[in-house]
Design a protein around this motif. Sequence first.
Motif, PDB file in Angstrom:
ATOM      1  N   SER A 253       3.453   6.021  -2.566  1.00 45.20           N
ATOM      2  CA  SER A 253       4.117   7.129  -2.845  1.00 45.20           C
ATOM      3  C   SER A 253       5.578   6.800  -5.073  1.00 45.20           C
ATOM      4  O   SER A 253       5.560   8.067  -5.155  1.00 45.20           O
ATOM      5  N   LYS A 254       4.063   5.636  -5.451  1.00 46.88           N
ATOM      6  CA  LYS A 254       4.287   5.910  -6.913  1.00 46.88           C
ATOM      7  C   LYS A 254       3.740   6.830  -7.523  1.00 46.88           C
ATOM      8  O   LYS A 254       3.326   7.239  -8.516  1.00 46.88           O
ATOM      9  N   LEU A 255       2.359   6.961  -7.043  1.00 46.60           N
ATOM     10  CA  LEU A 255       1.001   7.736  -7.477  1.00 46.60           C
ATOM     11  C   LEU A 255       1.525   9.315  -6.630  1.00 46.60           C
ATOM     12  O   LEU A 255       1.007  10.380  -7.524  1.00 46.60           O
ATOM     13  N   GLY A 256       2.958   9.249  -6.067  1.00 45.80           N
ATOM     14  CA  GLY A 256       3.879  10.688  -5.344  1.00 45.80           C
ATOM     15  C   GLY A 256       2.463  11.104  -4.423  1.00 45.80           C
ATOM     16  O   GLY A 256       2.820  12.141  -4.230  1.00 45.80           O
ATOM     17  N   TYR A 257       1.796  10.682  -3.451  1.00 44.02           N
ATOM     18  CA  TYR A 257       1.768  10.150  -2.301  1.00 44.02           C
ATOM     19  C   TYR A 257       2.552  10.278  -0.911  1.00 44.02           C
ATOM     20  O   TYR A 257       2.924   8.809  -1.418  1.00 44.02           O
ATOM     21  N   LYS A 258       2.890  10.935  -0.061  1.00 47.60           N
ATOM     22  CA  LYS A 258       3.183  10.635   1.024  1.00 47.60           C
ATOM     23  C   LYS A 258       4.867  10.218   0.945  1.00 47.60           C
ATOM     24  O   LYS A 258       5.478   9.791   0.521  1.00 47.60           O
TER      25      LYS A 258
ATOM     26  N   SER B 115       0.886  -1.092   0.207  1.00 50.26           N
ATOM     27  CA  SER B 115      -0.368  -0.322  -0.178  1.00 50.26           C
ATOM     28  C   SER B 115       0.466   1.105   0.248  1.00 50.26           C
ATOM     29  O   SER B 115       0.529   2.332  -0.561  1.00 50.26           O
ATOM     30  N   ASP B 116       1.810   1.603   1.180  1.00 48.10           N
ATOM     31  CA  ASP B 116       2.437   2.474   1.082  1.00 48.10           C
ATOM     32  C   ASP B 116       3.477   2.565  -0.258  1.00 48.10           C
ATOM     33  O   ASP B 116       3.922   4.065  -0.530  1.00 48.10           O
ATOM     34  N   GLU B 117       3.954   1.326  -0.801  1.00 47.13           N
ATOM     35  CA  GLU B 117       4.591   1.600  -2.007  1.00 47.13           C
ATOM     36  C   GLU B 117       4.226   1.999  -3.031  1.00 47.13           C
ATOM     37  O   GLU B 117       4.574   3.159  -4.009  1.00 47.13           O
ATOM     38  N   VAL B 118       2.508   1.966  -3.698  1.00 45.34           N
ATOM     39  CA  VAL B 118       1.330   2.489  -4.358  1.00 45.34           C
ATOM     40  C   VAL B 118       1.478   3.884  -4.032  1.00 45.34           C
ATOM     41  O   VAL B 118       1.260   4.569  -5.514  1.00 45.34           O
TER      42      VAL B 118
END
Length: 169
Positions: free
Chosen positions: A164-169, A159-162
């Motif tokens: 991150s790749k979306l540009g959030y967090k 979830s966090d990797e997704v």
Amino acid sequence: MKKIFLVIVVAMTAIAANAQKFALLDMEYILKNIPAYERANEQLNQVSKKWQAEVEAINTEAQTMYKNYQNEVAFLSNEQKKAKQDAIMKKEQEASELKRKYFGPEGELFKKRSSLMSPIQDEIYNVVRDIADLRGYQLVLDRASDSGIIFGSPKIDISDEVLSKLGYK
């Protein structure tokens, strides 16, 4: 003996080659961390409330017409009764049609939700697919929507990797 050992080695190799990799993600968590999703939800809530108020206003009008009819029924001719009944039924049908137009399975709310949410969901899907391809995952499960998952190791949660790749967090 060598044949048995060879069969065991071949079987172990086949099992290892077919080992599948899995990952979990939490779609609720991901969506809560995407501001565009929150804005889209707020937009949907506002338009839904507006449309619901329109439907309720017509229903209230129909109820008022019916109450007035009940108060006047003793003084009306059969033709007047029929005309008032028809007007009340027409108003109720109008409310029903408006409700179906806005909130039905193919209604305006469904179309608006699709137009607002589809781009966000497509973007998430594409990132998940890219991560799955990169890491060799054969299956990615959503822990938020699948009640069949009793335990999922945080090690396989992407979830966090997704995000991150979306540009959030």
